[in-house]
Design a protein around this motif. Structure first.
Motif, short mmCIF file in Angstrom:
data_model
loop_
_atom_site.label_atom_id
_atom_site.label_comp_id
_atom_site.label_asym_id
_atom_site.label_seq_id
_atom_site.Cartn_x
_atom_site.Cartn_y
_atom_site.Cartn_z
N UNK A 1 0.81 -1.28 -0.24
CA UNK A 1 -0.13 0.14 0.16
C UNK A 1 0.68 1.11 -0.36
N UNK B 1 1.98 1.81 -3.42
CA UNK B 1 0.69 2.30 -4.41
C UNK B 1 0.62 3.10 -4.07
N UNK C 1 -0.45 4.64 -1.34
CA UNK C 1 -2.75 4.72 -0.83
C UNK C 1 -1.68 4.78 0.92
N UNK D 1 1.79 11.33 -9.03
CA UNK D 1 1.23 10.37 -9.98
C UNK D 1 1.48 9.68 -11.57
N UNK E 1 3.93 6.56 -9.92
CA UNK E 1 2.37 5.92 -10.05
C UNK E 1 2.37 5.16 -11.15
N UNK F 1 -1.54 -2.34 -9.41
CA UNK F 1 -1.93 -3.35 -8.26
C UNK F 1 -3.12 -3.97 -8.52
N UNK G 1 -6.30 -5.79 -6.21
CA UNK G 1 -6.52 -5.79 -4.52
C UNK G 1 -7.23 -7.04 -4.16
#
Lengths: 271, 219, 220
Positions: A59, A62, A64, A97, A100, A105, A107
């Motif tokens: 995470x 990513x 997150x 951005x 990324x 990913x 989930x």
């Protein structure tokens, strides 16, 4: 501090590097001064008991989650900090951005868009991120759905797909942006046992046919052994053992690894 | 635009008198809405199909037509049928009846939200119907009803100005009377707006606290 | 027979009133919808000042009734140099009031969409606005529609209050008939039925939209 300067680019330059990364929620430490790096094309399996911090690593990669301390580098560029006008500041949305763009990913709970068909789920991001025209994205999405064995389900909404089919659409969706790093977060944990294999077969194909760097968090020890060139065993936010699967599964050095594997085998898993 | 404090001082006694009437209307029509709403709710959950249907048609009909027209109906039409109501009585019945259709939904939802398993467990414990209601169902159903019912009481308070249209001398009625008499609208209407805003903000905050308190207890 | 003539006479009054009510309802709903999305998104903004402005708007218009707001728009706004026709004052007050209630519907609808959808959007490198427009809102609208249906009926009911600032909609026309003929029961029953018909049409429209928007979700 000098911590955020890009590391040397040698032939072995890591694609991912964690440097003394800490992550805590209040007083609860999820990651504790964690350092490790991953070479391009490596296939990593992250194993360990629940709450040991494996998923948090994915995470953070990513974006997150943010780190509490330390640094994460992708291809030598800091993920969580950026340099602006000579100052070191937390990464902006624009920087995130950019970072990324190389990361995909899948989930645990698929996270498909329920109002879009399988095809639209796969084609949406390439069009919106400006990588492809609508027609190109559609062609590419059909190819990807075919690759995961779901060409005939292109126009179905997720609510009409089985768990295994949903997860295969999610894999195709993550592949559509052609990431260099693929993060797989307990992708079979939410599936009925009989649907696990169809998803794992797709992952095995990807592993053998692409040069993506792949990080797999899993509770399926048998699959981790077949999939990985390198296994990290986590406990309480720290790496306890790091080695090739043959060594880690069959002759682990640490007592903690041994006891974890004993419990897993006692629970009926093949190792 | 010239705000006159002298004029404010001049109309203050009338507005205070109106505010008392507004509070009185709110209290009485709240009782009407809470009691009638319960009757509506029981009728809507009646085992008799025709009672259910009539109750649903009646409440939906009231809920989907303007309160103002209902007030006119009570105030202008009923006297022709020989039922003469004072403005206050017509206003309280109209407001209470209108909001009873909303409160009936709160009651119904509150009771329906008690899981079926609770009824079954009560039966398994061999409780009587009466015991089931008083000991098991109502103690679970009532606390979640309190915040929404409180919100409807606030809504009724805010809605009272409409009663001035049938000559009730509430806060708005007094304000409009003063405005028309003196040809000055700025101060009366601003004061009414400010007064309502203040009271409803405070009461909404109290309901919120109550809601948090109840949530904490449930958790 | 005289009764019949009179009824036809009312009919004409009531019909023109019904048209005005429908018109007022449509314009007020449009303004309310616009304000609901503006304020609803603003309530979820990252910026404290934007959230504060939206919160003040919402609390102000929910804190007083439509009745008070309409009189303020019609009688007080001219004192600060803004003169509105009765219809404009009605649409402004009813639309802004409805928008304040609607903004909470929008906010709750957006928040009802799971965090997983936002995370998937981040993983697919969508911008915040792309995620909102393509992923979150299409799902949130399905959640919002039933509440919007109720709000549309509340707005329609609120238009009756505009009669008090001389907008010649249904309630105003019924009052006209009453003051000119002394008839009470028939004009008021007629407009009650008309309001019910308009409400049923609104409900049916929202149901239709719900069916259209719910594809993909909830087994459709």
């Amino acid at each position: 501090m000098g911590l955020h300067i890009a590391p040397d680019r040698s032939a072995e330059a890591p694609i991912i590097e964690f440097r003394e990364v800490g992550k805590s929620y209040g007083v609860f430490k999820v990651l504790d001064q964690l350092s490790f790096s991953v070479k391009p094309g490596e296939h990593l399996a992250l194993i360990g008991p629940s709450g040991s911090g494996k998923t948090t690593i994915l995470r953070i990669l990513m974006t997150l989650e943010t780190v509490t301390s330390g640094n994460v580098f992708i291809n030598g560029v800091s993920l969580n900090r950026e340099q602006k006008n000579g100052r070191d500041i937390p990464a902006s949305e624009a920087h995130l951005r950019k970072m990324r763009a190389d990361i995909g990913m899948v989930f645990q709970h698929f996270n498909l868009f329920p109002h879009k068909t399988a095809l639209q789920n796969v084609a949406l991001a390439p069009v919106l991120t400006g990588r492809m025209s609508k027609a190109e994205a559609k062609d590419r999405a059909i190819q990807l759905l075919d690759k995961v064995g779901l060409a005939n389900k292109a126009d179905e909404y997720p609510s009409r797909l089985s768990g295994g089919q949903k997860q295969r659409v999610a894999i195709a969706r993550a592949l559509a942006l052609q990431p260099k790093i693929m993060l797989l977060d307990e992708i079979t944990s939410a599936l009925d046992p009989e649907l696990v294999e169809e998803v794992l077969n797709v992952i095995t194909d990807l592993r053998n046919e692409t040069d993506m760097t792949m990080l797999l968090v899993t509770h399926e020890m048998g699959f981790a052994k077949d999939f990985a060139d390198r296994v990290l065993f986590f406990e309480q936010g720290k790496i306890v053992e790091d080695g090739p699967p043959s060594e880690l599964f069959h002759s682990p050095h640490h007592e903690r690894t041994k006891s974890f594997l004993r419990k897993v085998i006692a629970a009926g898993q093949r190792v | 635009m010239d705000w006159s404090w002298d004029f404010v001082a001049q109309i203050m006694p009338a507005l205070t008198q109106g505010l008392l009437v507004t509070v009185e209307i709110t209290l009485v029509s709240s009782v009407v809405a809470l009691v009638l709403g319960l009757l509506f709710a029981l009728a809507k959950m009646s085992p008799v199909g025709s009672v259910r249907r009539v109750a649903i048609i009646a409440t939906e009909g009231i809920r989907r037509t303007p309160l103002l027209v209902q007030l006119y109906f009570l105030f202008y039409v009923l006297p022709d049928l020989g039922i003469l109501l004072s403005p206050f009585t017509a206003g309280v019945i109209g407001l209470g009846l209108h909001y009873a259709t909303y409160t009936s939904e709160v009651y119904r939802a509150g009771i329906n939200n008690v899981p079926v398993g609770q009824w079954e467990a009560a039966r398994a414990c061999n409780l009587t119907t009466r015991q089931t209601w008083t000991e098991i169902i109502l103690p679970q159903a009532i606390p979640p009803m309190i915040p929404p019912l409180g919100n409807y009481v606030i809504a009724m308070f805010k809605e009272t100005p409409i009663l001035s249209a049938i000559t009730v001398m509430d806060l708005m009625g007094e304000a409009l009377a003063q405005a028309n008499f003196n040809y000055r609208y700025l101060e009366p209407i601003t004061l009414v707006a400010a007064g309502f805003l203040l009271v409803s903000l405070i009461s909404a905050a109290i309901i919120k606290l109550l809601e948090n308190h109840l949530n904490l207890r449930a958790a | 027979m005289q009764n019949l003539d009179a009824t036809i006479g009312y009919g004409r009054f009531i019909l023109s009133g019904a048209l005005a009510t429908v018109e007022l309802t449509i314009f007020s709903c449009a303004l309310a919808l616009l304000m609901a999305f503006l304020a609803g998104l603003a309530l979820l903004s990252r910026s404290y000042s934007i959230r504060a402005v939206a919160r003040i708007y919402v609390e102000f218009f929910r804190g007083t009734s439509i009745f008070v707001q309409l009189f303020a728009a019609y009688f007080v706004l001219p004192l600060v140099g803004i003169s509105l026709t009765p219809v404009q004052a009605g649409v402004l007050a009813i639309g802004l009031n409805g928008g304040a209630y609607g903004s909470e519907v929008v906010r709750a609808g957006i928040q009802a969409v799971g965090r997983d959808q936002t995370e998937a959007s981040i993983a697919l490198n969508l911008t915040r606005w792309q995620a909102m427009w393509w992923v979150i809102l299409p799902q949130a609208v399905v959640v919002m529609l039933p509440s919007f249906g109720n709000l549309a009926i509340e707005i329609m009911k609120a238009t009756a209050v505009a009669s008090l600032v001389t907008v010649s909609e249904l309630t105003f026309q019924a009052q006209m008939v009453r003051s000119q003929t002394g008839e009470t029961a028939i004009p008021f029953l007629l407009i009650l039925v008309t309001y019910l018909v308009i409400a049923s049409v609104l409900t049916a429209l929202v149901r239709l939209l719900e069916r259209r928007f719910s594809r993909g979700t909830a087994g459709a």
